[in-house]
Design an enzyme around this catalytic site. Structure first.
Site, PDB file in Angstrom:
ATOM      1  N   LYS A  30       0.809  -1.222   0.000  1.00  0.00           N
ATOM      2  CA  LYS A  30       0.000   0.000   0.000  1.00  0.00           C
ATOM      3  C   LYS A  30       0.838   1.266   0.000  1.00  0.00           C
ATOM      4  O   LYS A  30       0.338   2.338  -0.333  1.00  0.00           O
ATOM      5  CB  LYS A  30      -0.932   0.012   1.224  1.00  0.00           C
ATOM      6  N   LYS A  79      -5.930 -10.493  -6.966  1.00  0.00           N
ATOM      7  CA  LYS A  79      -7.178 -10.734  -6.222  1.00  0.00           C
ATOM      8  C   LYS A  79      -8.194  -9.655  -6.596  1.00  0.00           C
ATOM      9  O   LYS A  79      -7.814  -8.525  -6.928  1.00  0.00           O
ATOM     10  CB  LYS A  79      -6.921 -10.745  -4.707  1.00  0.00           C
ATOM     11  N   LYS A  90     -11.472  -3.687  -4.416  1.00  0.00           N
ATOM     12  CA  LYS A  90     -12.179  -2.422  -4.691  1.00  0.00           C
ATOM     13  C   LYS A  90     -11.253  -1.421  -5.377  1.00  0.00           C
ATOM     14  O   LYS A  90     -11.709  -0.487  -6.027  1.00  0.00           O
ATOM     15  CB  LYS A  90     -12.724  -1.839  -3.387  1.00  0.00           C
TER      16      LYS A  90
END
Ligand code: TYM
Length: 332
Positions: free
Chosen positions: A115, A198, A201
């Site tokens: 991230k 995967k 969102k």
């Protein structure tokens, strides 16, 4: 009567809707576990401020997330369903656990590495860095035996187990050491456009959201990336896109994989996609309708949040008191 084993799990309110990966990898299992376990489920709004966010949007998404938990079938009478920030014991325990976590140990968490790629570690928040320790606190404060999650959470659960064992070793038996519960078949629903990743969102094009209109989701499933062959086989490595559609069908219908594959003999990818879309729509349309109904009554949602927070605090405060005493804090 022996007490039921306890579970805790959480989900972030970081999108306008949960997606079918959340549902198959976690939420559906959360619902099932109500039959056998003493369940604690939370919307982790504190985890949602570790990256840049808009306060009004977060508040709205927290309501929508809470409503979706009810809409998928969680029962606020049987389960303790709550919002993380309404139970301050989580962050109180997190501080103590942070003081038991090595800097190197926290640095090895891959989620932070992933991230923080965008802005670089230098510009990421310290909250993003300590995120997994707050997650450990979420779990340990309830003495959870099991944690139903998708595959992407495995490393965080390993850290949780390490921290529990370390604390117990240093200060005496305090925490239950939880087991991860990862549902093999649906542990990783993959992105419809990029089957090597995967479903997430953060890549909305390949993600089926529970609250999107049928036409939007149907279109995404119909344009799912497959491969240049024509044969429908279950091969998650060689044919990841096809295998993903078959897995969704299997998980949502309960039919055996061999049976599903056999039903496509002599038929093409077009049929596979449109039938998968039908099956997915049948499941998510009622969830969407129920979520909308629930969102129309904010007072009732607030009442249910308060009920959940009260029940959660009753348990969390017992663990926190014990921890504070063990580390040498003086009770008020
Ligand atoms: P979150 O909000 O990203 O995801 C919620 C749950 O959905 C699962 N999941 C998937 N499963 C299968 N396929 C996918 N493509 C997929 N995408 C997501 C996740 O594994 C998860 O179970 N850190 C957690 C939230 C958290 C938590 C906790 C979880 C905070 N505290 C304590 C368990 C216990 C997270 O970001 O999940």
């Amino acid at each position: 009567m022996t007490a039921r084993p306890r579970v805790l799990s959480g989900i972030q309110p970081t999108a306008d809707s949960f997606h079918i990966g959340n549902y198959l990898g976690a939420l559906r299992e959360w619902v099932r576990m109500q039959e056998t376990h003493d369940c604690f489920y939370c919307v982790v709004d504190q985890h949602a401020i570790t990256t840049e966010h808009d306060p009004g949007v977060l508040r709205e998404r927290t309501f929508t997330s809470f409503a979706q938990l009810l809409a998928v079938g969680l029962d606020p009478e049987r389960s303790t369903i709550f919002v993380q920030s309404q139970v301050p014991e989580h962050s109180q325990l997190a501080w103590v656990l942070e003081c038991q976590t090595g800097f190197g140990e926290a640095s090895r968490m891959t989620q932070f590495k992933d991230k923080s790629v965008k802005g670089g570690a230098e510009r990421s928040s310290v909250g993003l860095f300590t995120y997994p320790i707050l997650q450990a606190a979420d779990i340990l404060i309830y003495q959870a035996n099991a944690v139903p999650v998708g595959e992407d959470q495995r490393q965080h659960l390993e850290l949780t187990r390490d921290l529990a064992q370390r604390f117990n070793g240093t200060f005496g038996q305090t925490f239950t050491v939880p087991e991860p519960m990862i549902i093999k078949e649906t542990a990783k629903v993959v992105d419809l456009q990029e089957p090597s990743a995967k479903m997430s969102k953060s890549a909305p094009g390949g993600c089926v959201f529970l609250l999107d209109d049928d036409s939007v989701s149907r279109k995404k499933i119909k344009s799912a990336v497959t491969d240049s062959e024509r044969e429908i086989r279950f091969d998650p490595v060689g044919k990841a896109g096809v295998a993903n559609l078959l897995t969704m069908q299997q998980a949502l219908t309960g039919r055996g994989m061999a049976d599903i594959v056999a039903s496509y003999e002599g038929r093409g990818y077009g049929d596979l996609k449109s039938e998968t879309a039908d099956i997915v729509m049948d499941v998510i349309a009622p969830i969407r309708a129920r979520t909308r109904e629930l969102l129309a009554d904010r007072a009732e949602l607030l009442r249910l949040m308060a009920l959940g927070a009260d029940r959660a605090r009753a348990t969390a405060s017992i663990t926190l008191r014990d921890v504070y005493e063990k580390v040498g804090f003086i009770p008020v």
